[in-house]
Scaffold this motif. Structure first.
Motif, PDB file in Angstrom:
ATOM      1  N   SER A 245      35.588  46.564  57.673  1.00  0.00           N
ATOM      2  CA  SER A 245      35.808  46.607  56.229  1.00  0.00           C
ATOM      3  C   SER A 245      34.572  46.108  55.483  1.00  0.00           C
ATOM      4  CB  SER A 245      37.027  45.740  55.873  1.00  0.00           C
ATOM      5  OG  SER A 245      37.232  45.698  54.482  1.00  0.00           O
ATOM      6  N   PHE A 246      34.109  46.899  54.499  1.00  0.00           N
ATOM      7  CA  PHE A 246      33.000  46.529  53.623  1.00  0.00           C
ATOM      8  C   PHE A 246      33.480  46.623  52.162  1.00  0.00           C
ATOM      9  CE2 PHE A 246      31.266  48.647  57.389  1.00  0.00           C
ATOM     10  CZ  PHE A 246      30.354  47.722  57.858  1.00  0.00           C
ATOM     11  N   PRO A 247      34.282  45.681  51.702  1.00  0.00           N
ATOM     12  CA  PRO A 247      34.864  45.790  50.352  1.00  0.00           C
ATOM     13  C   PRO A 247      33.816  45.855  49.256  1.00  0.00           C
ATOM     14  CG  PRO A 247      35.247  43.607  51.300  1.00  0.00           C
ATOM     15  CD  PRO A 247      34.735  44.465  52.397  1.00  0.00           C
ATOM     16  N   GLU A 248      32.683  45.152  49.437  1.00  0.00           N
ATOM     17  CA  GLU A 248      31.652  45.158  48.404  1.00  0.00           C
ATOM     18  C   GLU A 248      30.983  46.528  48.266  1.00  0.00           C
ATOM     19  OE1 GLU A 248      29.721  44.528  52.275  1.00  0.00           O
ATOM     20  OE2 GLU A 248      31.515  43.721  51.307  1.00  0.00           O
ATOM     21  N   ARG A 249      31.134  47.374  49.292  1.00  0.00           N
ATOM     22  CA  ARG A 249      30.534  48.712  49.255  1.00  0.00           C
ATOM     23  C   ARG A 249      31.586  49.804  49.057  1.00  0.00           C
ATOM     24  NH1 ARG A 249      27.248  48.681  54.807  1.00  0.00           N
ATOM     25  NH2 ARG A 249      27.030  50.906  54.282  1.00  0.00           N
ATOM     26  N   GLY A 250      32.851  49.423  48.978  1.00  0.00           N
ATOM     27  CA  GLY A 250      33.912  50.421  48.878  1.00  0.00           C
ATOM     28  C   GLY A 250      33.959  51.307  50.101  1.00  0.00           C
ATOM     29  N   LEU A 251      33.723  50.718  51.270  1.00  0.00           N
ATOM     30  CA  LEU A 251      33.615  51.475  52.520  1.00  0.00           C
ATOM     31  C   LEU A 251      34.478  50.814  53.592  1.00  0.00           C
ATOM     32  CD1 LEU A 251      32.188  53.655  54.317  1.00  0.00           C
ATOM     33  CD2 LEU A 251      30.416  51.936  54.734  1.00  0.00           C
ATOM     34  N   LEU A 252      35.290  51.621  54.262  1.00  0.00           N
ATOM     35  CA  LEU A 252      36.128  51.158  55.365  1.00  0.00           C
ATOM     36  C   LEU A 252      35.984  52.176  56.491  1.00  0.00           C
ATOM     37  CD1 LEU A 252      38.288  49.125  56.368  1.00  0.00           C
ATOM     38  CD2 LEU A 252      40.018  50.577  55.305  1.00  0.00           C
ATOM     39  N   VAL A 253      35.351  51.772  57.598  1.00  0.00           N
ATOM     40  CA  VAL A 253      35.089  52.696  58.702  1.00  0.00           C
ATOM     41  C   VAL A 253      36.022  52.365  59.857  1.00  0.00           C
ATOM     42  CG1 VAL A 253      32.682  52.943  58.023  1.00  0.00           C
ATOM     43  CG2 VAL A 253      33.299  51.262  59.773  1.00  0.00           C
ATOM     44  N   TYR A 254      36.269  53.353  60.722  1.00  0.00           N
ATOM     45  CA  TYR A 254      37.139  53.098  61.863  1.00  0.00           C
ATOM     46  C   TYR A 254      36.797  54.010  63.037  1.00  0.00           C
ATOM     47  CZ  TYR A 254      39.738  57.218  60.208  1.00  0.00           C
ATOM     48  OH  TYR A 254      40.079  58.479  59.798  1.00  0.00           O
ATOM     49  N   LYS A 255      37.224  53.554  64.197  1.00  0.00           N
ATOM     50  CA  LYS A 255      37.123  54.358  65.413  1.00  0.00           C
ATOM     51  C   LYS A 255      38.476  54.316  66.108  1.00  0.00           C
ATOM     52  CE  LYS A 255      34.663  55.055  69.745  1.00  0.00           C
ATOM     53  NZ  LYS A 255      33.359  54.913  70.389  1.00  0.00           N
ATOM     54  N   GLN A 256      39.019  55.492  66.394  1.00  0.00           N
ATOM     55  CA  GLN A 256      40.307  55.564  67.080  1.00  0.00           C
ATOM     56  C   GLN A 256      40.076  55.375  68.576  1.00  0.00           C
ATOM     57  OE1 GLN A 256      42.748  58.813  65.769  1.00  0.00           O
ATOM     58  NE2 GLN A 256      44.159  58.644  67.496  1.00  0.00           N
ATOM     59  N   LEU A 257      40.733  54.379  69.147  1.00  0.00           N
ATOM     60  CA  LEU A 257      40.549  54.060  70.558  1.00  0.00           C
ATOM     61  C   LEU A 257      41.482  54.851  71.459  1.00  0.00           C
ATOM     62  CD1 LEU A 257      40.284  50.177  70.221  1.00  0.00           C
ATOM     63  CD2 LEU A 257      38.439  51.872  70.155  1.00  0.00           C
TER      64      LEU A 257
END
Length: 335
Positions: A245-257
């Protein structure tokens, strides 16, 4: 077959205060053109899709030869983050790397990728590491040695499988990995939209297709999301993802395991951008299909194009539903 040398120590330094430097070498033979294999290693943004241990990677500076990177990856089951610099020599097909900000117990780490052409038209890939650990602690050294060994083997195996699969698929190989997105324009605050996406522990109360979640968050915005979702026929499907989570950048990345049989990999990101009184929220997906899994799940006659359409519909439907509910939440909060 991956060939590995067990971690060894360099000769003891004459300066007793100097840390011990540990050195490893791993290599594999790949039945694919060396320039294509090198391209996979050089493009670090593809690593989460290719390499199992890598959760997220981004290039922060790039002049074509020198790069600055930030990487989040598993090490012995834990997600760690570090910053590195790389020097790329595309003619020699080498990449030299060195961490500039390490994650304890690593005190320093660097190494080199080498892609060496062979007479068969394939190549040999060599991966070198050198590292030191904090305070030369023996337990820390064993922990790092295990992480380097495990990740190096997994990365070389994945690199070989990805490159050889693409080579075998020919023109169809370009269709195996694809990216798509869905967006929603919202009259509200980016902060409220992001909070809705970030608080996945509340999704069972907020999203009709989410039956249950098991959610944890660690320092640095690293989240683990284990989720049960409902299909239109009422059946439940379980997925497990790691998110950063990068709230200051408005970015939420993920990888499905844990991915369905038709997929070899699935990564994604949510972006939230404020434009005056309006917000654009977008869900991005990057999927790599597994041709054998496609045939197994959809039948021997199934095509990659057909599988792409089915995956696009399934993932896009859930993402669009989430975006619509995020919109309703943010606009209600504004009102």
């Amino acid at each position: 077959m991956t060939i590995t040398d067990a971690p060894t120590l360099t000769d003891a330094p004459t300066d007793t205060d100097a840390p011990t430097v540990h050195v490893t070498r791993h290599e594999t033979v790949v039945a694919a053109p060396p320039e294509e294999v090198y391209a996979l290693v050089a493009d670090v943004t593809r690593w989460p899709q290719v390499f199992g241990p890598t959760v997220y990677a981004e290039v922060t500076q790039d002049d074509g030869t020198e790069q600055a990177l930030r990487i989040w990856a598993f090490a012995n089951g834990e997600v760690r983050s570090w910053a590195s610099r790389r020097t790329l020599d595309r003619t020699a097909r080498t990449i030299v790397f060195r961490q500039v900000v390490s994650s304890a117990p690593v005190a320093a780490m660097g190494g080199e990728w080498r892609v060496e052409a062979d007479q068969s038209g394939g190549c040999r890939v060599v991966l070198l590491h050198d590292y030191a650990v904090v305070d030369d602690d023996p337990q820390a050294a064993e922990w790092v040695a295990r992480a380097v060994e495990t990740n190096s083997v997994k990365e070389l195996d994945a690199l070989r499988a990805t490159a050889e699969q693409a080579a075998a698929a020919g023109g169809e190989g370009d269709e195996l990995t694809f990216t798509f997105c869905d967006s929603e324009r919202i009259q509200g605050s980016a902060r409220d939209v992001y909070a809705f996406l970030d608080r996945a522990d509340l999704w069972p109360e907020r999203l009709p297709h989410v039956a249950a979640t098991r959610f944890t968050e660690e320092d640095g915005g690293v989240q683990v999301l284990d989720m049960d979702t409902r299909s239109p026929d009422g059946s439940l499907h379980n997925t497990r993802s790691v998110r950063v989570s990068f709230p200051e950048r408005g970015l939420l990345v993920y990888k499905q395991l844990k991915v369905p049989p038709v997929m070899a990999g699935h990564t994604g990101r949510w972006t939230v951008v404020q434009h005056g009184d309006e917000v654009t929220a977008t869900s991005w997906h990057t999927v790599t299909l597994d041709p054998a899994g496609v045939r197994q799940a959809l039948g021997e006659a199934a095509t990659i194009t057909e599988a792409r359409g089915l995956v696009r519909h399934a993932l896009g439907t859930n993402s669009s539903t989430t975006l619509r509910h995020a919109k309703a939440y943010a606009e209600a909060a504004r009102a």
